[in-house]
Write a protein that holds these residues in place. Structure first.
Motif, PDB file in Angstrom:
ATOM      1  N   ILE A  50       0.816  -1.224   0.000  1.00 21.63           N
ATOM      2  CA  ILE A  50       0.000   0.000   0.000  1.00 21.63           C
ATOM      3  C   ILE A  50       0.847   1.270   0.000  1.00 21.63           C
ATOM      4  O   ILE A  50       0.746   2.087  -0.899  1.00 21.63           O
ATOM      5  CB  ILE A  50      -1.007   0.023   1.171  1.00 21.63           C
ATOM      6  CG1 ILE A  50      -1.935  -1.195   1.081  1.00 21.63           C
ATOM      7  CG2 ILE A  50      -1.819   1.324   1.142  1.00 21.63           C
ATOM      8  CD1 ILE A  50      -2.949  -1.282   2.208  1.00 21.63           C
ATOM      9  N   ILE A  51       1.735   1.460   0.985  1.00 21.46           N
ATOM     10  CA  ILE A  51       2.465   2.730   1.089  1.00 21.46           C
ATOM     11  C   ILE A  51       3.669   2.772   0.164  1.00 21.46           C
ATOM     12  O   ILE A  51       4.206   3.848  -0.125  1.00 21.46           O
ATOM     13  CB  ILE A  51       2.898   3.024   2.536  1.00 21.46           C
ATOM     14  CG1 ILE A  51       3.904   1.971   3.026  1.00 21.46           C
ATOM     15  CG2 ILE A  51       1.701   3.131   3.441  1.00 21.46           C
ATOM     16  CD1 ILE A  51       4.500   2.306   4.377  1.00 21.46           C
ATOM     17  N   GLY A  52       4.153   1.611  -0.290  1.00 21.29           N
ATOM     18  CA  GLY A  52       5.289   1.590  -1.194  1.00 21.29           C
ATOM     19  C   GLY A  52       6.593   1.939  -0.499  1.00 21.29           C
ATOM     20  O   GLY A  52       6.894   1.442   0.591  1.00 21.29           O
ATOM     21  N   GLY A  82       2.724   4.775  -3.147  1.00 22.33           N
ATOM     22  CA  GLY A  82       1.295   4.493  -3.192  1.00 22.33           C
ATOM     23  C   GLY A  82       0.955   3.705  -4.426  1.00 22.33           C
ATOM     24  O   GLY A  82       1.473   2.602  -4.646  1.00 22.33           O
ATOM     25  N   SER A  83       0.122   4.270  -5.287  1.00 22.80           N
ATOM     26  CA  SER A  83      -0.313   3.579  -6.499  1.00 22.80           C
ATOM     27  C   SER A  83       0.560   3.882  -7.703  1.00 22.80           C
ATOM     28  O   SER A  83       0.316   3.360  -8.787  1.00 22.80           O
ATOM     29  CB  SER A  83      -1.765   3.967  -6.815  1.00 22.80           C
ATOM     30  OG  SER A  83      -1.853   5.372  -7.055  1.00 22.80           O
ATOM     31  N   LYS A  84       1.557   4.744  -7.551  1.00 23.18           N
ATOM     32  CA  LYS A  84       2.378   5.176  -8.678  1.00 23.18           C
ATOM     33  C   LYS A  84       3.734   4.474  -8.691  1.00 23.18           C
ATOM     34  O   LYS A  84       4.411   4.392  -7.674  1.00 23.18           O
ATOM     35  CB  LYS A  84       2.606   6.690  -8.635  1.00 23.18           C
ATOM     36  CG  LYS A  84       1.444   7.525  -9.139  1.00 23.18           C
ATOM     37  CD  LYS A  84       1.288   7.380 -10.636  1.00 23.18           C
ATOM     38  CE  LYS A  84       0.154   8.273 -11.154  1.00 23.18           C
ATOM     39  NZ  LYS A  84      -0.046   8.059 -12.606  1.00 23.18           N
ATOM     40  N   LEU A 112      -2.038  16.526 -11.559  1.00 21.78           N
ATOM     41  CA  LEU A 112      -2.184  16.621 -10.107  1.00 21.78           C
ATOM     42  C   LEU A 112      -3.615  16.983  -9.741  1.00 21.78           C
ATOM     43  O   LEU A 112      -4.311  17.671 -10.496  1.00 21.78           O
ATOM     44  CB  LEU A 112      -1.226  17.675  -9.549  1.00 21.78           C
ATOM     45  CG  LEU A 112       0.268  17.431  -9.800  1.00 21.78           C
ATOM     46  CD1 LEU A 112       1.089  18.574  -9.228  1.00 21.78           C
ATOM     47  CD2 LEU A 112       0.717  16.113  -9.205  1.00 21.78           C
ATOM     48  N   ARG A 113      -4.033  16.536  -8.576  1.00 22.68           N
ATOM     49  CA  ARG A 113      -5.400  16.807  -8.143  1.00 22.68           C
ATOM     50  C   ARG A 113      -5.639  18.302  -7.948  1.00 22.68           C
ATOM     51  O   ARG A 113      -6.748  18.796  -8.157  1.00 22.68           O
ATOM     52  CB  ARG A 113      -5.695  16.056  -6.837  1.00 22.68           C
ATOM     53  CG  ARG A 113      -7.152  16.136  -6.430  1.00 22.68           C
ATOM     54  CD  ARG A 113      -7.457  15.288  -5.210  1.00 22.68           C
ATOM     55  NE  ARG A 113      -8.882  15.341  -4.914  1.00 22.68           N
ATOM     56  CZ  ARG A 113      -9.466  16.291  -4.190  1.00 22.68           C
ATOM     57  NH1 ARG A 113      -8.727  17.265  -3.692  1.00 22.68           N
ATOM     58  NH2 ARG A 113     -10.769  16.285  -3.974  1.00 22.68           N
ATOM     59  N   ASP A 229      -2.634  12.546  -4.566  1.00 22.64           N
ATOM     60  CA  ASP A 229      -2.113  12.099  -5.852  1.00 22.64           C
ATOM     61  C   ASP A 229      -1.487  10.720  -5.746  1.00 22.64           C
ATOM     62  O   ASP A 229      -1.536   9.927  -6.687  1.00 22.64           O
ATOM     63  CB  ASP A 229      -1.077  13.096  -6.379  1.00 22.64           C
ATOM     64  CG  ASP A 229      -1.673  14.462  -6.678  1.00 22.64           C
ATOM     65  OD1 ASP A 229      -2.638  14.513  -7.457  1.00 22.64           O
ATOM     66  OD2 ASP A 229      -1.197  15.447  -6.114  1.00 22.64           O
ATOM     67  N   ILE A 230      -0.888  10.439  -4.586  1.00 25.42           N
ATOM     68  CA  ILE A 230      -0.245   9.143  -4.367  1.00 25.42           C
ATOM     69  C   ILE A 230      -1.279   8.075  -4.036  1.00 25.42           C
ATOM     70  O   ILE A 230      -1.184   6.932  -4.476  1.00 25.42           O
ATOM     71  CB  ILE A 230       0.807   9.253  -3.248  1.00 25.42           C
ATOM     72  CG1 ILE A 230       1.912  10.239  -3.671  1.00 25.42           C
ATOM     73  CG2 ILE A 230       1.411   7.896  -2.922  1.00 25.42           C
ATOM     74  CD1 ILE A 230       2.917  10.540  -2.586  1.00 25.42           C
ATOM     75  N   PHE A 231      -2.289   8.462  -3.235  1.00 29.65           N
ATOM     76  CA  PHE A 231      -3.359   7.543  -2.847  1.00 29.65           C
ATOM     77  C   PHE A 231      -4.689   8.127  -3.314  1.00 29.65           C
ATOM     78  O   PHE A 231      -5.366   8.827  -2.573  1.00 29.65           O
ATOM     79  CB  PHE A 231      -3.387   7.347  -1.323  1.00 29.65           C
ATOM     80  CG  PHE A 231      -2.097   6.839  -0.749  1.00 29.65           C
ATOM     81  CD1 PHE A 231      -1.754   5.495  -0.869  1.00 29.65           C
ATOM     82  CD2 PHE A 231      -1.216   7.693  -0.098  1.00 29.65           C
ATOM     83  CE1 PHE A 231      -0.569   5.029  -0.348  1.00 29.65           C
ATOM     84  CE2 PHE A 231      -0.036   7.230   0.428  1.00 29.65           C
ATOM     85  CZ  PHE A 231       0.306   5.881   0.301  1.00 29.65           C
ATOM     86  N   PRO A 232      -5.085   7.865  -4.563  1.00 31.71           N
ATOM     87  CA  PRO A 232      -6.305   8.474  -5.113  1.00 31.71           C
ATOM     88  C   PRO A 232      -7.561   8.171  -4.303  1.00 31.71           C
ATOM     89  O   PRO A 232      -8.508   8.954  -4.319  1.00 31.71           O
ATOM     90  CB  PRO A 232      -6.398   7.849  -6.515  1.00 31.71           C
ATOM     91  CG  PRO A 232      -5.002   7.444  -6.855  1.00 31.71           C
ATOM     92  CD  PRO A 232      -4.382   7.038  -5.555  1.00 31.71           C
TER      93      PRO A 232
END
Length: 598
Positions: A50-52, A82-84, A112-113, A229-232
């Motif tokens: 999850i956190i990378g 995160g997801s990136k 970016l958000r 942005d890392i955790f949408p």
């Protein structure tokens, strides 16, 4: 007993809800891990679920952390935030792979958000633009033409000299007192920039610039990815973005709103000036778009003043370099006591000091991230789609394999070497790299035929879709070992010229079938490999770019232009005012080709 049974039932119910809530996250993480296991990714530290790799980085010194990781895992590493998936290049070779070799596959932008919260960011900011579309090219071209072109720089030379003299007079009045020199430099640079944009100062040298610099740095933070942005999945809980947007709006209104409103009123009354703001208003930019673009240009003031501060600090610590620079400047100015801008290019040691400062202290340790729009391979590693490619300019400037004694300030390392700051040398990338000529959006379609005489010369002629002559360039410059290479270079030059003119749709016509075939069929060629790669990259600067083979008799105008340039012995650049023989020849070419088509 019933109560106990009820409590147990509720606990199971809460556990069920929690499981259902976490299931999509866990399944998403599991599917990503499974997909990544089948790929040959660049090496890197092991990522936590999850956190990378967030725990492997220091928020304030991320560039040094990544430089240290590069020493362990190699010049190309991968991390997960995160997801990136992030791929970081930390050497000249890997930077070249990301910025040039695979520029097409890595041409996307990170959205970016915050750009969804602040109005107009995607359509009026260059760095935060969602994609490199025609609007983005228009913004870059307008800024370049009105602020940074040779004509614009020359027209503002007296303004810069005046502001620098004001700074020197201000420092002279201090008479040995302690001065925050970086703040003084910052105020001077801000006023130079704002005078080119809105024709007035926005700060006094005597003022406290702390609040203005704080706002400038807060603008830089807008381009830094947030937790959302890392955790949408936590984007809905990102209240900080809304607070930043509110502060941003308030500062904009305080800094720019009155000036823009006043200028709009003058234009409504039929009176207008010729600065950057007038240009934007004439192109129907709304207030939010003007504020955003101004802010993006405004933040550069802090980078420039900070870099100058680093240069002064390094020279203070290295007295030998200070004495050499002082002697060079003294010899240049002679008895005048003044150093003009025209003399700067003739001071090699000063240039070397600037390059050495930018090597050790790049304005931004990371270049603008590149997002993979399609999967590709970089140095035999798989780069999945939607990954981010990041170049660590800080690590490249301190790479021991590239630089001797990299941590020392030695301007002499640049003397006698042709290392520029334009992004063509990947050992020194303070401002980025890549082939990206400035373009404007045009609705007409242009034909750009080219030809080459048997001697060393080339001609490029541009006609609109009706056959009317638009521009022509000719030059007696190309001398290549292979004739086919000269023709390929002519095509590349024509594309660069068309891009710089701002044409959105072009048809490249050449009477060299061998080169056209190689371009259309994407063929490999040892002799033309570099030029063909450049042509492929340049295509992305146009809305439409086609290549066509034409017979030599229908392309005679290009050859006549090239021959004329050879006889003249210099470059020929005509626009609007064409010789009669050239107009007649262009019309004859068009008529003969039309007859042949019939």
């Amino acid at each position: 007993m019933d109560t106990i049974a009820l409590e147990v039932t509720n606990s199971n119910q809460y556990l069920l809800y929690a499981t259902l809530f976490m299931m999509p996250i866990l399944l998403h993480a599991f599917s990503r891990c499974k997909a990544n296991n089948s790929l040959h990714l660049p090496p890197g530290p092991r990522a936590w679920p999850i956190i990378g790799n967030i725990l492997d980085l220091d928020g304030e010194k991320t560039h040094t952390c990544l430089a240290n990781l590069a020493e362990i895992y190699g010049p190309l590493i991968s991390l997960r935030l995160g997801s990136k998936l992030i791929v970081v290049a930390s050497s000249p070779a890997t930077a070249r792979e990301i910025l040039k070799t695979h520029d097409q596959a890595l041409s996307g932008r990170l959205t970016l958000r915050i750009s969804n919260v602040i109005p107009g960011v995607k359509s009026s900011m260059i760095v935060l633009s969602a994609e490199c579309n025609q609007r983005w090219r228009f913004l870059r071209s307008t800024a370049r033409t009105e602020l940074f072109s040779c004509r614009a720089l020359e027209s503002h030379s007296k303004l810069r000299a005046e502001k620098v003299q004001n700074m020197l007079d201000f420092l002279g009045l201090k008479g040995g007192a302690v001065v925050a020199i970086v703040d003084v430099l910052y105020a001077t640079i801000v006023n130079i920039l704002t005078n080119t944009m809105i024709s007035k100062d926005i700060i006094n040298l005597k003022d406290n610039v702390g609040e203005l610099r704080k706002f400038s740095r807060s603008l830089v933070e807008l381009a830094v990815p947030s937790m959302a942005d890392i955790f949408p999945l936590v984007g809905a809980l990102d209240f900080q973005a809304k607070r930043k947007a509110r502060d941003y709006k308030e500062k904009n209104e305080a800094l720019w709103a009155d000036t823009v409103s006043e200028r709009r009123g003058k234009q409504d009354c039929g009176t207008s000036g010729a600065d950057f703001l007038d240009v934007l208003i004439r192109h129907s930019f709304d207030d939010c778009e003007i504020f955003n673009l101004f802010n993006e240009l405004f933040v550069t003031s802090d980078s420039v003043s900070t870099t100058l501060g680093w240069a002064m600090s390094e020279l203070t610590k290295n007295q030998d370099a200070m004495l050499k620079l002082r002697d060079e400047i003294t010899n240049a100015i002679g008895g005048t006591g003044l150093l003009s801008e025209s003399q700067l290019a003739k001071l090699p040691y000063l240039q070397a000091c600037i390059k050495e400062t930018l090597r050790l202290h790049p304005p931004s340790p990371f270049l603008v991230p590149h997002c993979a729009v399609q999967s590709c391979k970089v140095t035999d590693y798989d780069i999945p789609k939607n990954s981010l490619g990041v170049v660590n300019a800080y690590a490249i400037g301190r790479d021991q394999k590239t630089w001797e004694d990299p941590l020392s300030f030695k301007p002499e390392r640049f003397l006698g070497k042709n290392l520029d700051l334009k992004g063509t040398h990947y050992e020194l990338l303070p401002f980025g790299a890549g082939m990206d000529p400035e373009t404007l959006d045009m609705s007409d379609e242009f034909r750009v035929p080219m030809g080459r005489t048997n001697k060393a010369g080339w001609g490029i002629v541009a006609r609109d879709w009706k056959g009317k002559l638009v521009a022509t360039w000719a030059c007696p410059s190309f001398t290549c070992s292979a004739p086919i290479l000269e023709k390929a270079l002519a095509i590349r030059t024509a594309m660069v010229k068309a891009a710089l003119e701002g044409w959105g749709r072009i048809i490249i016509e050449s009477d060299c079938k061998a080169v056209i075939d190689r371009i259309l069929k994407d063929m490999d060629d040892v002799v033309l490999s570099t030029v063909l790669q450049d042509i492929k990259l340049l295509k992305h600067n146009f809305e439409k770019c086609c290549f066509s083979f034409v017979r030599r008799e229908f392309n005679s105008i290009s050859h006549k232009s090239a021959k004329f340039a050879l006889n003249l012995g210099s470059v020929v650049d005509w626009k609007a005012c064409f010789p009669v023989w050239l107009l007649d020849s262009a019309q004859a070419d068009v008529e003969e080709q039309l007859l042949q088509d019939v």
